[in-house]
Scaffold this motif. Structure first.
Motif, PDB file in Angstrom:
ATOM      1  N   TRP A  48       0.823  -1.201   0.000  1.00 12.28           N
ATOM      2  CA  TRP A  48       0.000   0.000   0.000  1.00 12.28           C
ATOM      3  C   TRP A  48       0.865   1.262   0.000  1.00 12.28           C
ATOM      4  O   TRP A  48       0.552   2.237  -0.663  1.00 12.28           O
ATOM      5  CB  TRP A  48      -0.941  -0.009   1.198  1.00 12.28           C
ATOM      6  N   LEU A  49       1.965   1.243   0.731  1.00 10.14           N
ATOM      7  CA  LEU A  49       2.866   2.397   0.773  1.00 10.14           C
ATOM      8  C   LEU A  49       3.496   2.684  -0.595  1.00 10.14           C
ATOM      9  O   LEU A  49       3.798   3.824  -0.909  1.00 10.14           O
ATOM     10  CB  LEU A  49       3.979   2.175   1.793  1.00 10.14           C
ATOM     11  N   GLY A  50       3.699   1.651  -1.385  1.00  7.89           N
ATOM     12  CA  GLY A  50       4.374   1.824  -2.661  1.00  7.89           C
ATOM     13  C   GLY A  50       3.471   1.940  -3.863  1.00  7.89           C
ATOM     14  O   GLY A  50       3.934   1.969  -4.998  1.00  7.89           O
ATOM     15  N   ARG A  51       2.183   2.049  -3.676  1.00  7.01           N
ATOM     16  CA  ARG A  51       1.257   2.027  -4.801  1.00  7.01           C
ATOM     17  C   ARG A  51       0.927   3.395  -5.384  1.00  7.01           C
ATOM     18  O   ARG A  51       0.187   3.503  -6.344  1.00  7.01           O
ATOM     19  CB  ARG A  51      -0.035   1.330  -4.410  1.00  7.01           C
ATOM     20  N   THR A  52       1.458   4.459  -4.847  1.00  7.86           N
ATOM     21  CA  THR A  52       1.137   5.803  -5.291  1.00  7.86           C
ATOM     22  C   THR A  52       1.572   6.018  -6.740  1.00  7.86           C
ATOM     23  O   THR A  52       2.697   5.702  -7.106  1.00  7.86           O
ATOM     24  CB  THR A  52       1.842   6.843  -4.398  1.00  7.86           C
ATOM     25  N   ALA A  64      -1.625  10.405  -6.415  1.00  8.58           N
ATOM     26  CA  ALA A  64      -2.516   9.740  -5.455  1.00  8.58           C
ATOM     27  C   ALA A  64      -3.941  10.217  -5.724  1.00  8.58           C
ATOM     28  O   ALA A  64      -4.432  10.067  -6.829  1.00  8.58           O
ATOM     29  CB  ALA A  64      -2.059  10.000  -4.034  1.00  8.58           C
ATOM     30  N   ASP A  65      -4.604  10.804  -4.738  1.00  9.44           N
ATOM     31  CA  ASP A  65      -5.995  11.244  -4.894  1.00  9.44           C
ATOM     32  C   ASP A  65      -6.113  12.736  -5.209  1.00  9.44           C
ATOM     33  O   ASP A  65      -7.217  13.252  -5.317  1.00  9.44           O
ATOM     34  CB  ASP A  65      -6.781  10.945  -3.615  1.00  9.44           C
ATOM     35  N   GLU A  66      -5.002  13.425  -5.331  1.00  6.45           N
ATOM     36  CA  GLU A  66      -5.008  14.858  -5.613  1.00  6.45           C
ATOM     37  C   GLU A  66      -4.755  15.099  -7.096  1.00  6.45           C
ATOM     38  O   GLU A  66      -4.021  14.356  -7.738  1.00  6.45           O
ATOM     39  CB  GLU A  66      -3.918  15.568  -4.796  1.00  6.45           C
ATOM     40  N   SER A  67      -5.366  16.150  -7.633  1.00  2.00           N
ATOM     41  CA  SER A  67      -5.129  16.486  -9.034  1.00  2.00           C
ATOM     42  C   SER A  67      -5.259  17.987  -9.229  1.00  2.00           C
ATOM     43  O   SER A  67      -5.920  18.679  -8.451  1.00  2.00           O
ATOM     44  CB  SER A  67      -6.101  15.734  -9.938  1.00  2.00           C
ATOM     45  N   VAL A  68      -4.615  18.464 -10.287  1.00  2.02           N
ATOM     46  CA  VAL A  68      -4.650  19.878 -10.647  1.00  2.02           C
ATOM     47  C   VAL A  68      -4.605  19.958 -12.177  1.00  2.02           C
ATOM     48  O   VAL A  68      -3.871  19.196 -12.815  1.00  2.02           O
ATOM     49  CB  VAL A  68      -3.483  20.656  -9.992  1.00  2.02           C
ATOM     50  N   PRO A  69      -5.414  20.830 -12.779  1.00  2.00           N
ATOM     51  CA  PRO A  69      -5.333  21.007 -14.231  1.00  2.00           C
ATOM     52  C   PRO A  69      -3.948  21.532 -14.627  1.00  2.00           C
ATOM     53  O   PRO A  69      -3.348  22.341 -13.917  1.00  2.00           O
ATOM     54  CB  PRO A  69      -6.415  22.054 -14.533  1.00  2.00           C
ATOM     55  N   LEU A  70      -3.458  21.094 -15.766  1.00  2.00           N
ATOM     56  CA  LEU A  70      -2.130  21.509 -16.216  1.00  2.00           C
ATOM     57  C   LEU A  70      -2.063  23.009 -16.471  1.00  2.00           C
ATOM     58  O   LEU A  70      -0.988  23.599 -16.392  1.00  2.00           O
ATOM     59  CB  LEU A  70      -1.726  20.739 -17.472  1.00  2.00           C
ATOM     60  N   ALA A  71      -3.191  23.638 -16.740  1.00  2.00           N
ATOM     61  CA  ALA A  71      -3.205  25.081 -16.956  1.00  2.00           C
ATOM     62  C   ALA A  71      -2.826  25.844 -15.686  1.00  2.00           C
ATOM     63  O   ALA A  71      -2.408  26.995 -15.756  1.00  2.00           O
ATOM     64  CB  ALA A  71      -4.585  25.521 -17.428  1.00  2.00           C
ATOM     65  N   LEU A  72      -2.949  25.199 -14.525  1.00  3.27           N
ATOM     66  CA  LEU A  72      -2.628  25.838 -13.253  1.00  3.27           C
ATOM     67  C   LEU A  72      -1.253  25.433 -12.721  1.00  3.27           C
ATOM     68  O   LEU A  72      -0.919  25.727 -11.581  1.00  3.27           O
ATOM     69  CB  LEU A  72      -3.703  25.511 -12.214  1.00  3.27           C
ATOM     70  N   VAL A  73      -0.478  24.746 -13.546  1.00  4.49           N
ATOM     71  CA  VAL A  73       0.873  24.334 -13.160  1.00  4.49           C
ATOM     72  C   VAL A  73       1.857  25.384 -13.637  1.00  4.49           C
ATOM     73  O   VAL A  73       1.861  25.770 -14.806  1.00  4.49           O
ATOM     74  CB  VAL A  73       1.219  22.949 -13.760  1.00  4.49           C
ATOM     75  N   LEU A  98       2.622  17.434  -0.163  1.00  2.00           N
ATOM     76  CA  LEU A  98       3.843  16.649  -0.104  1.00  2.00           C
ATOM     77  C   LEU A  98       3.538  15.169  -0.307  1.00  2.00           C
ATOM     78  O   LEU A  98       2.744  14.595   0.443  1.00  2.00           O
ATOM     79  CB  LEU A  98       4.510  16.869   1.259  1.00  2.00           C
ATOM     80  N   MET A  99       4.139  14.579  -1.339  1.00  2.00           N
ATOM     81  CA  MET A  99       4.054  13.135  -1.545  1.00  2.00           C
ATOM     82  C   MET A  99       5.491  12.639  -1.645  1.00  2.00           C
ATOM     83  O   MET A  99       6.071  12.534  -2.719  1.00  2.00           O
ATOM     84  CB  MET A  99       3.280  12.802  -2.817  1.00  2.00           C
ATOM     85  N   HIS A 100       6.065  12.394  -0.457  1.00  2.00           N
ATOM     86  CA  HIS A 100       7.471  12.021  -0.365  1.00  2.00           C
ATOM     87  C   HIS A 100       7.601  10.559   0.000  1.00  2.00           C
ATOM     88  O   HIS A 100       6.946  10.090   0.925  1.00  2.00           O
ATOM     89  CB  HIS A 100       8.166  12.896   0.679  1.00  2.00           C
ATOM     90  N   TYR A 121       2.764  25.002  -3.754  1.00  2.00           N
ATOM     91  CA  TYR A 121       3.454  24.067  -4.642  1.00  2.00           C
ATOM     92  C   TYR A 121       3.272  22.643  -4.137  1.00  2.00           C
ATOM     93  O   TYR A 121       2.853  22.409  -3.015  1.00  2.00           O
ATOM     94  CB  TYR A 121       4.944  24.407  -4.771  1.00  2.00           C
ATOM     95  N   TRP A 122       3.568  21.717  -5.040  1.00  2.00           N
ATOM     96  CA  TRP A 122       3.581  20.297  -4.695  1.00  2.00           C
ATOM     97  C   TRP A 122       5.025  19.833  -4.719  1.00  2.00           C
ATOM     98  O   TRP A 122       5.815  20.253  -5.563  1.00  2.00           O
ATOM     99  CB  TRP A 122       2.800  19.475  -5.703  1.00  2.00           C
ATOM    100  N   ILE A 123       5.356  18.931  -3.807  1.00  2.00           N
ATOM    101  CA  ILE A 123       6.634  18.228  -3.848  1.00  2.00           C
ATOM    102  C   ILE A 123       6.311  16.750  -4.002  1.00  2.00           C
ATOM    103  O   ILE A 123       5.602  16.173  -3.177  1.00  2.00           O
ATOM    104  CB  ILE A 123       7.475  18.480  -2.588  1.00  2.00           C
ATOM    105  N   VAL A 124       6.836  16.166  -5.079  1.00  2.00           N
ATOM    106  CA  VAL A 124       6.475  14.799  -5.452  1.00  2.00           C
ATOM    107  C   VAL A 124       7.733  13.975  -5.671  1.00  2.00           C
ATOM    108  O   VAL A 124       8.610  14.371  -6.445  1.00  2.00           O
ATOM    109  CB  VAL A 124       5.635  14.806  -6.745  1.00  2.00           C
ATOM    110  N   SER A 125       7.825  12.832  -5.010  1.00  2.00           N
ATOM    111  CA  SER A 125       8.934  11.901  -5.250  1.00  2.00           C
ATOM    112  C   SER A 125       8.717  11.208  -6.588  1.00  2.00           C
ATOM    113  O   SER A 125       7.615  10.762  -6.887  1.00  2.00           O
ATOM    114  CB  SER A 125       8.984  10.834  -4.150  1.00  2.00           C
TER     115      SER A 125
END
Length: 142
Positions: A48-52, A64-73, A98-100, A121-125
């Motif tokens: 479960w920890l590694g399924r992101t 994961a369960d969060e999303s943002v339109p690319l126009a807002l990136v 944070l998805m570390h 901002y988002w920080i994503v591993s």
């Protein structure tokens, strides 16, 4: 972002160790209940920890369960493993998403331009920061 395969051996070992604790306290068939329950539970928790999943598709960046339109990136940058401690410590904004995952080396910092959101901002591993940044840039030409 799956976990290293050898970690599953550690999870099985932890499950067996915990099962042995129960085994010592109960005689007969009940002594095996700890093994039957705890070994799959430890392996399942690790899975479960590694399924992101990190995805860029259909004009949306999702983690994961969060999303943002690319126009807002907005801007993106890669933070290498050696610089993560600073990026995730003194430089970290408390409102950032944070998805570390500690077993993944670099992280990508993605600026969020949504005025309705408090998240700066988002920080994503990710194991492939260049591919993620290229996908974000290709999906957001503006």
């Amino acid at each position: 972002m799956s976990v290293p395969l050898w970690w599953y051996l550690v999870a099985v070992g932890v499950g067996v160790l915990l099962g042995a604790e129960i085994h010592m306290g109960y005689p007969g068939v009940r002594s095996w209940i700890g093994y039957v329950v705890l070994v799959p539970l430890c392996v399942g928790a690790l899975y479960w920890l590694g399924r992101t999943q990190v995805r860029v598709a259909d004009g949306v960046f999702s983690v994961a369960d969060e999303s943002v339109p690319l126009a807002l990136v907005g801007r993106t940058d890669t933070v290498e493993r050696r610089d993560k401690q600073v990026a995730l410590g003194p430089e970290l904004d408390p409102q950032a998403f944070l998805m570390h995952r500690a077993w993944v080396g670099p992280v990508v910092r993605v600026e969020i331009l949504d005025p309705a959101s408090d998240v700066p901002y988002w920080i994503v591993s990710t194991r492939h920061p260049d591919r993620l940044r290229a996908a974000l840039a290709a999906g957001n030409p503006g």
